[in-house]
Design a protein around this motif. Structure first.
Motif, PDB file in Angstrom:
ATOM      1  N   PRO A  65     -11.896  13.056 -30.801  1.00  0.00           N
ATOM      2  CA  PRO A  65     -12.922  12.128 -30.707  1.00  0.00           C
ATOM      3  C   PRO A  65     -13.627  12.274 -32.023  1.00  0.00           C
ATOM      4  O   PRO A  65     -13.768  13.189 -32.732  1.00  0.00           O
ATOM      5  CB  PRO A  65     -13.877  12.553 -29.827  1.00  0.00           C
ATOM      6  N   THR A  66     -14.211  11.095 -32.285  1.00  0.00           N
ATOM      7  CA  THR A  66     -15.106  11.001 -33.604  1.00  0.00           C
ATOM      8  C   THR A  66     -15.995  12.121 -33.718  1.00  0.00           C
ATOM      9  O   THR A  66     -16.284  12.853 -34.624  1.00  0.00           O
ATOM     10  CB  THR A  66     -15.771   9.665 -33.805  1.00  0.00           C
ATOM     11  N   ALA A  67     -16.789  12.340 -32.559  1.00  0.00           N
ATOM     12  CA  ALA A  67     -17.776  13.486 -32.512  1.00  0.00           C
ATOM     13  C   ALA A  67     -17.276  14.846 -32.711  1.00  0.00           C
ATOM     14  O   ALA A  67     -18.112  15.594 -33.214  1.00  0.00           O
ATOM     15  CB  ALA A  67     -18.357  13.390 -31.174  1.00  0.00           C
ATOM     16  N   LEU A  68     -15.900  14.911 -32.522  1.00  0.00           N
ATOM     17  CA  LEU A  68     -15.398  16.519 -32.901  1.00  0.00           C
ATOM     18  C   LEU A  68     -14.924  16.594 -34.238  1.00  0.00           C
ATOM     19  O   LEU A  68     -14.151  17.597 -34.621  1.00  0.00           O
ATOM     20  CB  LEU A  68     -14.574  16.713 -31.826  1.00  0.00           C
ATOM     21  N   LEU A  69     -14.507  15.436 -34.902  1.00  0.00           N
ATOM     22  CA  LEU A  69     -13.565  15.572 -36.136  1.00  0.00           C
ATOM     23  C   LEU A  69     -14.234  16.450 -36.887  1.00  0.00           C
ATOM     24  O   LEU A  69     -13.098  17.241 -37.857  1.00  0.00           O
ATOM     25  CB  LEU A  69     -13.634  14.084 -36.721  1.00  0.00           C
ATOM     26  N   ASN A  70     -15.587  16.534 -37.353  1.00  0.00           N
ATOM     27  CA  ASN A  70     -16.041  17.683 -38.114  1.00  0.00           C
ATOM     28  C   ASN A  70     -16.077  18.861 -37.546  1.00  0.00           C
ATOM     29  O   ASN A  70     -15.616  20.107 -38.259  1.00  0.00           O
ATOM     30  CB  ASN A  70     -17.327  17.154 -38.647  1.00  0.00           C
ATOM     31  N   LYS A  71     -16.180  18.939 -36.155  1.00  0.00           N
ATOM     32  CA  LYS A  71     -16.577  20.487 -35.643  1.00  0.00           C
ATOM     33  C   LYS A  71     -15.308  21.069 -35.405  1.00  0.00           C
ATOM     34  O   LYS A  71     -15.373  22.131 -35.549  1.00  0.00           O
ATOM     35  CB  LYS A  71     -17.334  20.162 -34.214  1.00  0.00           C
ATOM     36  N   GLU A  72     -14.382  20.375 -35.046  1.00  0.00           N
ATOM     37  CA  GLU A  72     -13.029  21.031 -34.807  1.00  0.00           C
ATOM     38  C   GLU A  72     -12.162  20.959 -35.993  1.00  0.00           C
ATOM     39  O   GLU A  72     -11.053  21.310 -36.117  1.00  0.00           O
ATOM     40  CB  GLU A  72     -11.996  20.377 -33.610  1.00  0.00           C
ATOM     41  N   ILE A  73     -12.709  20.447 -37.187  1.00  0.00           N
ATOM     42  CA  ILE A  73     -11.999  19.988 -38.263  1.00  0.00           C
ATOM     43  C   ILE A  73     -10.628  19.371 -38.191  1.00  0.00           C
ATOM     44  O   ILE A  73      -9.574  20.215 -37.966  1.00  0.00           O
ATOM     45  CB  ILE A  73     -11.878  21.206 -39.098  1.00  0.00           C
ATOM     46  N   GLY A  74     -10.622  17.921 -38.118  1.00  0.00           N
ATOM     47  CA  GLY A  74      -9.483  17.164 -37.753  1.00  0.00           C
ATOM     48  C   GLY A  74      -8.412  17.510 -38.903  1.00  0.00           C
ATOM     49  O   GLY A  74      -8.642  17.631 -40.088  1.00  0.00           O
TER      50      GLY A  74
END
Length: 198
Positions: A65-74
């Protein structure tokens, strides 16, 4: 079997055996030309298994998801990365792209994904194999609890069979290949289930 969805932690956990199991499963998938579908992250066990599949020439599809792209480091090095709007779309697309599901050690997100596909199978929404990769006894307590729900009358014994478990990823994949769809009675008739696919 062309693809397997692996649910696992965005953390590596406290035991080196978890990462070792992720690498072993990744190698096995690549060697058997089975594509990996996973949550698209580049951290924890998620990143470990994706890297291992890619390093051995395998195909990896991530869904994040867009919201996790940075948090989980896509993960930028995948065969393909689908960026979706939310967790519901993520899980639905991962399920659609996969021929089976494996839960490795992980946290609440991994548990939620596992039980959702278990519920979908129980209701007849899909007929794909599901398994736990029980590394170092990680899932012993969960397996015991699921068996407890059977004894207490909240889960049918035949539905319990929908959740395989093994300590070895290669054996689990071999069991997936022997899985016979439709051999376990579902809660919904096939016709009804086909109209309710997520």
């Amino acid at each position: 079997m062309q693809s397997v969805c692996v649910y696992c932690g965005a953390s590596a956990g406290n035991l080196p055996a978890y990462a070792e199991a992720a690498r072993a499963l990744g190698r096995n998938l690549a060697e058997q030309h089975i594509a990996l579908v996973y949550g698209g992250g580049n951290v924890g066990l998620m990143g470990t298994i994706a890297d291992e599949v890619m390093q051995h020439g395998g195909e990896v599809t991530g869904v994040i998801p867009t919201a996790l792209l940075n948090k989980e480091i896509g993960h930028a090095g995948l065969t393909r990365l689908h960026i979706v709007k939310d967790m519901h779309e993520r899980k639905a697309l991962m399920a659609e792209l996969s021929d089976g599901f494996i839960a490795m050690p992980g946290g609440m997100g991994t548990m939620e994904e596992l039980f959702e596909v278990m519920t979908w199978s129980q209701l007849g929404f899909h007929d794909k194999p599901i398994g736990l990769l029980n590394v170092e006894g990680f899932y012993d307590g969960l397996i015991s609890f699921v068996d407890h729900t059977v004894r207490q009358g909240f889960l049918r014994a035949n539905h319990r069979e929908l959740m395989m478990d093994d300590t070895d990823g290669a054996r689990l994949i071999a069991r997936f290949k022997e899985w016979v769809p439709g051999r376990i009675e579902k809660l919904l008739p096939a016709r009804a289930a086909s109209t309710l696919l997520p």
